[in-house]
Design a protein around this motif. Structure first.
Motif, PDB file in Angstrom:
ATOM      1  N   ASN A  53       8.647 -13.861  -7.316  1.00 23.91           N
ATOM      2  CA  ASN A  53       7.590 -13.200  -6.551  1.00 23.91           C
ATOM      3  C   ASN A  53       8.222 -12.039  -5.788  1.00 23.91           C
ATOM      4  OD1 ASN A  53       5.520 -15.165  -7.219  1.00 23.91           O
ATOM      5  ND2 ASN A  53       6.657 -16.573  -5.889  1.00 23.91           N
ATOM      6  N   GLN A  54       8.018 -10.841  -6.272  1.00 23.36           N
ATOM      7  CA  GLN A  54       8.720  -9.679  -5.746  1.00 23.36           C
ATOM      8  C   GLN A  54       8.028  -9.152  -4.486  1.00 23.36           C
ATOM      9  OE1 GLN A  54      11.491  -7.547  -8.056  1.00 23.36           O
ATOM     10  NE2 GLN A  54      11.851  -9.709  -7.629  1.00 23.36           N
ATOM     11  N   HIS A  55       8.339  -9.777  -3.343  1.00 19.40           N
ATOM     12  CA  HIS A  55       7.661  -9.446  -2.089  1.00 19.40           C
ATOM     13  C   HIS A  55       8.589  -8.883  -1.024  1.00 19.40           C
ATOM     14  CE1 HIS A  55       4.425 -12.673  -3.202  1.00 19.40           C
ATOM     15  NE2 HIS A  55       4.184 -11.501  -3.760  1.00 19.40           N
ATOM     16  N   LEU A  56       9.879  -8.782  -1.316  1.00 15.61           N
ATOM     17  CA  LEU A  56      10.818  -8.393  -0.266  1.00 15.61           C
ATOM     18  C   LEU A  56      10.553  -6.976   0.235  1.00 15.61           C
ATOM     19  CD1 LEU A  56      13.202  -9.186   1.480  1.00 15.61           C
ATOM     20  CD2 LEU A  56      14.743  -8.463  -0.358  1.00 15.61           C
ATOM     21  N   ALA A  57      10.182  -6.071  -0.647  1.00 14.78           N
ATOM     22  CA  ALA A  57       9.906  -4.696  -0.214  1.00 14.78           C
ATOM     23  C   ALA A  57       8.808  -4.672   0.840  1.00 14.78           C
ATOM     24  CB  ALA A  57       9.512  -3.837  -1.420  1.00 14.78           C
ATOM     25  N   TYR A  58       7.766  -5.467   0.645  1.00 13.53           N
ATOM     26  CA  TYR A  58       6.655  -5.485   1.589  1.00 13.53           C
ATOM     27  C   TYR A  58       7.040  -6.209   2.882  1.00 13.53           C
ATOM     28  CZ  TYR A  58       4.442  -3.945  -2.649  1.00 13.53           C
ATOM     29  OH  TYR A  58       4.140  -3.243  -3.779  1.00 13.53           O
ATOM     30  N   ALA A  59       7.897  -7.229   2.765  1.00 18.44           N
ATOM     31  CA  ALA A  59       8.383  -7.898   3.973  1.00 18.44           C
ATOM     32  C   ALA A  59       9.249  -6.959   4.806  1.00 18.44           C
ATOM     33  CB  ALA A  59       9.167  -9.158   3.597  1.00 18.44           C
ATOM     34  N   LEU A  60       9.927  -6.028   4.139  1.00 21.14           N
ATOM     35  CA  LEU A  60      10.741  -5.055   4.864  1.00 21.14           C
ATOM     36  C   LEU A  60       9.894  -3.977   5.520  1.00 21.14           C
ATOM     37  CD1 LEU A  60      13.703  -4.592   2.365  1.00 21.14           C
ATOM     38  CD2 LEU A  60      13.872  -5.474   4.703  1.00 21.14           C
ATOM     39  N   GLY A  61       8.678  -3.764   5.017  1.00 19.83           N
ATOM     40  CA  GLY A  61       7.819  -2.782   5.650  1.00 19.83           C
ATOM     41  C   GLY A  61       7.118  -1.818   4.720  1.00 19.83           C
ATOM     42  N   LEU A  62       7.304  -1.953   3.397  1.00 24.94           N
ATOM     43  CA  LEU A  62       6.580  -1.099   2.467  1.00 24.94           C
ATOM     44  C   LEU A  62       5.083  -1.393   2.576  1.00 24.94           C
ATOM     45  CD1 LEU A  62       7.038   1.014   0.153  1.00 24.94           C
ATOM     46  CD2 LEU A  62       6.858  -0.922  -1.445  1.00 24.94           C
ATOM     47  N   ASP A  63       4.278  -0.352   2.632  1.00 27.89           N
ATOM     48  CA  ASP A  63       2.833  -0.540   2.735  1.00 27.89           C
ATOM     49  C   ASP A  63       2.299  -1.234   1.491  1.00 27.89           C
ATOM     50  OD1 ASP A  63      -0.140   0.546   2.341  1.00 27.89           O
ATOM     51  OD2 ASP A  63       0.371   0.688   4.457  1.00 27.89           O
ATOM     52  N   GLU A  64       1.340  -2.111   1.672  1.00 22.19           N
ATOM     53  CA  GLU A  64       0.791  -2.896   0.558  1.00 22.19           C
ATOM     54  C   GLU A  64       0.171  -2.014  -0.518  1.00 22.19           C
ATOM     55  OE1 GLU A  64       0.966  -6.066  -0.073  1.00 22.19           O
ATOM     56  OE2 GLU A  64       1.871  -6.785   1.799  1.00 22.19           O
ATOM     57  N   GLU A  65      -0.225  -0.817  -0.154  1.00 21.82           N
ATOM     58  CA  GLU A  65      -0.838   0.085  -1.130  1.00 21.82           C
ATOM     59  C   GLU A  65       0.201   0.914  -1.887  1.00 21.82           C
ATOM     60  OE1 GLU A  65      -4.076  -0.211  -1.633  1.00 21.82           O
ATOM     61  OE2 GLU A  65      -4.017  -1.734  -0.042  1.00 21.82           O
ATOM     62  N   GLU A  66       1.464   0.843  -1.460  1.00 19.76           N
ATOM     63  CA  GLU A  66       2.522   1.613  -2.107  1.00 19.76           C
ATOM     64  C   GLU A  66       3.218   0.790  -3.175  1.00 19.76           C
ATOM     65  OE1 GLU A  66       5.107   4.168   0.394  1.00 19.76           O
ATOM     66  OE2 GLU A  66       4.145   3.128   2.063  1.00 19.76           O
ATOM     67  N   LEU A  67       3.836   1.483  -4.105  1.00 28.61           N
ATOM     68  CA  LEU A  67       4.652   0.845  -5.122  1.00 28.61           C
ATOM     69  C   LEU A  67       6.122   1.165  -4.857  1.00 28.61           C
ATOM     70  CD1 LEU A  67       2.628   1.579  -8.386  1.00 28.61           C
ATOM     71  CD2 LEU A  67       2.732  -0.566  -7.100  1.00 28.61           C
ATOM     72  N   PHE A  68       6.987   0.200  -5.144  1.00 28.19           N
ATOM     73  CA  PHE A  68       8.427   0.442  -5.033  1.00 28.19           C
ATOM     74  C   PHE A  68       8.810   1.441  -6.122  1.00 28.19           C
ATOM     75  CE2 PHE A  68      12.921  -0.628  -5.708  1.00 28.19           C
ATOM     76  CZ  PHE A  68      13.381  -0.577  -4.404  1.00 28.19           C
ATOM     77  N   ALA A  69       9.387   2.565  -5.722  1.00 27.02           N
ATOM     78  CA  ALA A  69       9.558   3.685  -6.645  1.00 27.02           C
ATOM     79  C   ALA A  69      10.794   3.575  -7.535  1.00 27.02           C
ATOM     80  CB  ALA A  69       9.614   4.988  -5.850  1.00 27.02           C
ATOM     81  N   ALA A  70      11.866   2.956  -7.052  1.00 31.51           N
ATOM     82  CA  ALA A  70      13.096   2.877  -7.846  1.00 31.51           C
ATOM     83  C   ALA A  70      12.908   1.889  -8.998  1.00 31.51           C
ATOM     84  CB  ALA A  70      14.266   2.452  -6.964  1.00 31.51           C
TER      85      ALA A  70
END
Length: 319
Positions: free
Chosen positions: A39-56
């Motif tokens: 479950n790839q949720h760490l980016a959002y737990a760090l603060g990425l907005d839920e509407e954004e996608l992890f770009a890398a």
């Protein structure tokens, strides 16, 4: 120093991984966080907005390129096709420094709230029914196998839930493993299972209590976990506000002190490169015999370089 957060699903290990990585980064320490959970949720737990996608791009999307880079000029690895997730480094391999000038960090790191993050990648429709998630974690294992990190540098990995973390040798790649345990019978049963599996390989496990609401919860954890309990987090209005997208003044003082205790526990661990390399070779030989020799049509035991000594001194052999 490499740090893994493990535990029962829902125990809060992703939240603790994010809080600890941010705590380290905000102190000025070099740190890389890795999302190694299905479950790839760490980016959002760090603060990425839920509407954004992890770009890398995820590490699993470029495993072949990662293999080609890491094998370097190692004569025991003639091609990337001859390299599997457990292939240990040897003389001529390209070793990595944390956030170094290399193509892996250049392609796969995205900074979120001051924390450089790499992700394994999520399951997609092509994987369903034909692959297990650990096939994606191979790139993480290769990264950690070839990384030369030192005191005051940190890799924080949010691992898969429960004892599923033992489905590969990745659990041996860490200097410290924190098991996040709620004050429940189910959660401490996962702790016992993880502790017993880890003990077979001499892997220490320290417990972080989570969602503690009072003395009864803390007494429960002390009764069932004993001296393995190094710190605990209280129920956090700050975390709940973050999860709901609301602002909050900041993490509670008790929970900040818990993060400081976790860092102190990590910093107190000695760096044991000989044991690290011994585990890497052992699991490579296990995997070669179990599936990798047949899968590649090669005798992968010949990839072990008996003259290689991992650690800072090996950096002089960089290709």
């Amino acid at each position: 120093m490499r740090v893994a957060f493990v535990g029962k699903g829902g125990s809060g290990k992703t939240t603790l991984s994010a809080l600890f990585a941010r705590h380290l980064a905000h102190s000025g320490a070099p740190v890389v966080a890795i999302d190694g959970d299905i479950n790839q949720h760490l980016a959002y737990a760090l603060g990425l907005d839920e509407e954004e996608l992890f770009a890398a791009p995820p590490l699993s999307a470029r495993t072949s390129e990662i293999k080609n880079h890491l094998r370097g000029a190692n004569p025991l690895i003639p091609s990337r096709d001859a390299m599997v997730k457990t292939t240990p480094p040897g003389r001529g391999s390209r070793l990595l420094r944390l956030l170094g000038d290399d193509e892996i960090h250049a392609h796969h790191v995205q900074e979120i709230a001051g924390v450089p993050l790499m992700v394994t990648g999520a399951f997609d429709e092509r994987d369903l029914g034909v692959a297990c998630y650990h096939s994606k974690l191979g790139a993480v294992e290769l990264y950690l196998n070839h990384l030369v990190d030192g005191p005051g540098e940190y890799v924080v990995v949010d691992m898969t839930a429960g004892a599923d973390a033992f489905a590969s040798g990745l659990f041996t790649r860490f200097d410290m493993t924190f098991l996040v345990a709620e004050p429940t019978r189910k959660s401490v049963s996962v702790y016992r299972q993880y502790r017993d599996h880890a003990a077979e390989f001499g892997i220490p496990v320290a417990v972080v209590g989570n969602k503690v609401t009072g003395a009864d919860d803390l007494d429960f954890l002390r009764e069932h976990v004993g001296a393995d309990l190094v710190a605990h987090c209280e129920q956090s209005p700050y975390v709940r506000a973050q999860e709901q997208g609301r602002g909050h003044d900041g993490l509670e003082p008790h929970n900040v002190r818990t993060l400081e205790r976790l860092r102190a526990a990590v910093d107190a661990r000695p760096k044991d490169w000989a044991t690290f390399q011994r585990h890497a070779v052992d699991f490579h030989l296990r995997n070669a015999a179990a599936w990798a020799n047949e899968a590649t049509g090669r005798d992968l035991t010949t990839q072990v370089d008996p003259g290689f000594r991992h650690g800072p001194a090996a950096l002089t052999t960089l290709a």
